[in-house]
Design a protein around this motif. Structure first.
Motif, PDB file in Angstrom:
ATOM      1  N   GLY A  54       2.956   7.621  -7.036  1.00 29.44           N
ATOM      2  CA  GLY A  54       4.405   7.487  -7.148  1.00 29.44           C
ATOM      3  C   GLY A  54       5.117   8.831  -7.301  1.00 29.44           C
ATOM      4  N   HIS A  55       4.528   9.905  -6.763  1.00 37.52           N
ATOM      5  CA  HIS A  55       5.148  11.230  -6.833  1.00 37.52           C
ATOM      6  C   HIS A  55       5.752  11.581  -5.472  1.00 37.52           C
ATOM      7  N   ALA A  56       6.747  12.475  -5.498  1.00 37.14           N
ATOM      8  CA  ALA A  56       7.363  12.890  -4.238  1.00 37.14           C
ATOM      9  C   ALA A  56       6.735  14.206  -3.791  1.00 37.14           C
ATOM     10  N   LEU A  57       6.442  14.288  -2.490  1.00 34.30           N
ATOM     11  CA  LEU A  57       5.819  15.507  -1.969  1.00 34.30           C
ATOM     12  C   LEU A  57       6.622  16.013  -0.783  1.00 34.30           C
ATOM     13  N   VAL A  58       6.941  17.300  -0.807  1.00 37.92           N
ATOM     14  CA  VAL A  58       7.652  17.898   0.317  1.00 37.92           C
ATOM     15  C   VAL A  58       6.842  19.087   0.799  1.00 37.92           C
ATOM     16  N   GLU A  59       6.610  19.125   2.104  1.00 34.80           N
ATOM     17  CA  GLU A  59       5.875  20.258   2.649  1.00 34.80           C
ATOM     18  C   GLU A  59       6.858  21.374   2.950  1.00 34.80           C
TER      19      GLU A  59
ATOM     20  N   MET B  83       9.471  -4.035  -1.056  1.00 31.88           N
ATOM     21  CA  MET B  83       8.129  -3.556  -0.737  1.00 31.88           C
ATOM     22  C   MET B  83       7.653  -2.603  -1.820  1.00 31.88           C
ATOM     23  N   ARG B  84       6.370  -2.293  -1.786  1.00 30.86           N
ATOM     24  CA  ARG B  84       5.827  -1.363  -2.783  1.00 30.86           C
ATOM     25  C   ARG B  84       6.165   0.066  -2.393  1.00 30.86           C
ATOM     26  N   ASP B  85       6.258   0.951  -3.366  1.00 35.20           N
ATOM     27  CA  ASP B  85       6.430   2.367  -3.032  1.00 35.20           C
ATOM     28  C   ASP B  85       5.272   2.845  -2.163  1.00 35.20           C
ATOM     29  N   LYS B 249       3.537   1.745  -8.088  1.00 34.28           N
ATOM     30  CA  LYS B 249       4.166   2.271  -9.287  1.00 34.28           C
ATOM     31  C   LYS B 249       5.589   1.740  -9.413  1.00 34.28           C
ATOM     32  N   ALA B 250       6.175   1.316  -8.289  1.00 32.64           N
ATOM     33  CA  ALA B 250       7.541   0.776  -8.316  1.00 32.64           C
ATOM     34  C   ALA B 250       7.775  -0.072  -7.079  1.00 32.64           C
ATOM     35  N   TRP B 251       8.596  -1.109  -7.230  1.00 31.81           N
ATOM     36  CA  TRP B 251       9.062  -1.880  -6.077  1.00 31.81           C
ATOM     37  C   TRP B 251      10.309  -1.216  -5.524  1.00 31.81           C
ATOM     38  N   LEU B 252      10.412  -1.176  -4.210  1.00 29.04           N
ATOM     39  CA  LEU B 252      11.582  -0.586  -3.555  1.00 29.04           C
ATOM     40  C   LEU B 252      12.284  -1.671  -2.745  1.00 29.04           C
TER      41      LEU B 252
END
Ligand SMILES: [Fe+2]
Ligand SMILES: [Fe+2]
Lengths: 393, 282
Positions: A54-59, B83-85, B249-252
């Motif tokens: 659940g983390h955000a990744l930016v290249e 939907m799921r993350d 980890k979260a629903w979107l």
């Protein structure tokens, strides 16, 4: 917070996940991590790793920017300590939600509670538990190496038969003595780990006693002796006793306490070196079992004035339950006489008989002494000792 | 009267019962009477969705497309509720042996490419579409070796991808297709031993499952379901074990922008034709 992680050539196939997990452990939601690295599939794997967490990744140019998601540290939020590690600060009440966690561990919230019947210090904890466990763990012995199995057996066949008769009785008693601590070991909350360990070790020691008695019985004879209805009825009351303190009193203080005298007698009159060494070593183990119960009950009797009355009731009730049963197997009694006599010569038998009477007196004296140590007065101790099962255990 | 809702889901694993039982308890605690129906395959689930057997479907991406196309043929509309993350922005890869002869997509000509279950978007349909878009047609330009496990489950089960990866390592096939998360898992657990394989090419991004509803369904309970889903917090110890089981980890909010690659794959392979015909939607 902003940190950076240089993975150099390290990819997930060689443990990059370990370094990311370390960063995750010290991050808070929203923290940023600059990652650089040259492993071939690092970008592909980072994307999958970040998505799953659940983390955000930016290249970006020359690396990746990771922003830790809201679930970061979620497992630690609401987690609680399962007490403190030192035995001196055990909890009064060990909580079901601590489950199997180590004492002092941080327990994630939301798990299924695992209840243990014996979860209160006032029921099962005593201050010398850790010390007794350490002493017991240091005193273990090996049936194969420590018993002189090859020592000569030169006594008459009838004496061997008497010994096998007594060993048959002992094995049955040891089996009850194994089941009782084994059962309580599964009922004590693991927070009181030293008590669980003591119980487990005690069960293992009884297993060893079963082993050496069985092995000795098979040295010269292909068959074992008689198991009586009365003997099993007596042991059954121990195996079925649900109360920890009452079981400790009946099994350990009175039963195993009585066995200390029996084992000393058998050592003195053993017809061979292997039997003598077995009795000597088993008695040392049993003395620890008695000491465990004495330490536990002694401490609790001092703290709780009502305990003695409950213990006395346990002895009386067991006596009532066994009133109709036959008591000690007659063959065992006769076998003890023959072992002390050494032969069927009438004069020797008379001496053996006197020795067994003396043994019964020593057993009674030992029980009275221990009951006195638990705080019973002389009269109570004498009366309660007299109610103890004639089956010894 | 409290809202009530029925869900359709596919039993691709015994844990599915644990998951939906858990959701049932969670929804009940929040005043939504929730029940579910399990199917052994997505095609039956889609058919029964239109038959009115339940209100909301937990659909694989392929089942979403099936539903969407049948809906269109029947002049109605399907939409993605949530939907799921972890359903967003997935990617598949085509892996080859490090020391093997395949150095570029063109080298796959005449070779054997291992794929997952026949109906797996991530391990079969999308990678084969990716190759087709680069001029390589399955069966014409290269041979396809299927690692079919549990057809009808749309590749929800990881089994086929692992078998393909193992066959690649053993040299039985020349390339293997799998989703990025499995490539990571197989690289970490040693199923793809270090330096034995490499990624030849990656597909574009695509989305995975969604909760699907059909127009005409009772709006209030569906709105409540969506509200409860989007309100689930991984911080909440009571629902975290459920979210761990379901892998999110979260629903979107649902989106349908991530299914283009799979749409193209379906159009090219005509994979859906028999099913759509049976639904009168050819
Ligand atoms: Fe023993
Ligand atoms: Fe014992």
């Amino acid at each position: 917070m902003r940190r950076s992680l240089a993975l150099a050539g390290l990819g997930f196939d060689r443990g990059a996940g370990v370094l990311l997990a370390r960063e995750l452990r010290r991050a808070q939601p929203g923290d940023e991590l600059e990652i650089t690295g040259s492993a071939r599939e690092l970008g592909l794997h980072l994307a999958a790793w970040a998505r799953a967490g659940g983390h955000a990744l930016v290249e970006g140019r020359g690396g990746w920017a990771l922003r830790f998601g809201p679930s970061t540290q979620a497992r630690r939020r609401g987690a609680q300590r399962a007490g403190a590690p030192e035995p001196s600060s055990v909890a009064e009440h060990a909580r079901p939600c601590w489950g199997l966690a180590a004492r002092g561990a941080l327990v994630e919230a939301g798990g299924q509670a695992l209840g243990f019947r014996l979860d209160r210090a006032e029921e099962i904890w005593f201050s010398s538990a850790a010390e007794l466990y350490r002493a017991a763990a240091a005193a273990q012995w090996d049936p194969s190496a420590d018993i002189p199995w090859d020592a000569p057996l030169e006594h008459p066949d009838e004496v061997e038969d008497a010994l096998v008769c007594v060993l048959t009785f002992l094995i049955e008693n040891e089996t009850a003595a194994l089941l009782v601590p084994a059962r309580f070991a599964t009922q004590v909350h693991p927070h009181f780990r030293e008590v669980v360990q003591l119980l487990a070790l005690q069960a293992a020691e009884e297993a060893r006693h079963i082993e050496v008695f069985s092995r000795r019985a098979a040295l010269r004879r292909g068959e074992l002796g008689l198991s009586t209805v009365g003997g099993q009825a007596s042991l059954r009351t121990l195996v079925e006793e649900p109360d920890f303190a009452r079981a400790a009193l009946l099994l350990s203080v009175l039963g195993e306490g009585t066995f200390l005298n029996l084992l000393a007698f058998l050592r003195e009159h053993a017809p061979d070196a292997a039997s003598a060494e077995i009795m000597r070593r088993v008695a040392i183990d049993e003395a620890r079992h008695v000491a465990f119960a004495m330490a536990h009950l002694g401490e609790h009797a001092r703290a709780d004035a009502t305990l003695r009355a409950r213990l006395a009731a346990a002895i009386t009730q067991r006596h009532e339950a066994l009133r109709a049963s036959a008591g000690l197997n007659e063959e065992v009694f006769d076998a003890l006489v023959l072992l002390a006599a050494g032969s069927f010569d009438p004069e020797a038998i008379a001496q053996g008989h006197a020795r067994v009477q003396e043994l019964l007196g020593q057993m009674d004296a030992g029980r009275r002494l221990r009951l006195r140590k638990l705080g019973f007065d002389e009269r109570e101790a004498a009366e309660l000792s007299g109610l103890h099962t004639r089956n010894f255990m | 009267m409290p809202h009530s809702i029925r869900l359709g889901a596919v039993a691709y694993d015994p844990k599915v019962v644990t998951i939906w039982d858990g959701f049932q308890a969670f929804f009940a605690a929040h005043g939504l009477a929730f029940d579910y129906v399990l199917y052994t395959n997505y095609e039956r689930q889609v058919e029964q969705h239109f038959a009115g057997a339940f209100d909301v479907a937990w659909n694989s991406p392929l089942a979403w497309i099936e539903t969407e196309r049948v809906a269109r043929a029947r002049n109605t509309r399907a939409s993605a509720l949530a939907m799921r993350d972890t359903d967003c922005d997935l990617r598949s890869v085509i892996a080859v042996r490090e020391e093997g002869p395949v150095r570029s997509l063109a080298h796959l000509a005449g070779k054997v490419v291992g794929v997952g279950a026949q109906d797996s978007p991530q391990a079969t349909l999308i990678p084969l579409e990716h190759l087709a878009q680069h001029g390589l047609l399955a069966g014409r330009d290269f041979e396809v070796r299927r690692f079919d496990v549990l057809v009808g489950k749309h590749g929800d089960h990881v089994g086929g991808e692992r078998l393909a990866a193992q066959a690649l390592v053993r040299g039985e096939i020349d390339a293997a297709c799998m989703i990025d998360g499995n490539h990571l898992a197989f690289s970490t657990d040693g199923s793809l031993p270090r330096a034995s394989t490499r990624v030849l090419d990656r597909t574009g991004l695509f989305d995975h499952c969604n909760f699907t509803v059909l127009d005409g369904a009772d709006a209030a309970p569906i709105a409540r379901l969506r509200e409860l889903l989007l309100g689930m917090r991984y911080d909440d110890a009571a629902v975290r074990p459920l979210m761990d089981l379901e892998g999110l980890k979260a629903w979107l909010p649902g989106r349908t922008s991530g299914y283009a690659l799979l749409e193209q794959a379906c159009d090219r392979s005509r994979w859906l034709a028999p099913f759509l015909r049976s639904m009168g939607a050819a």
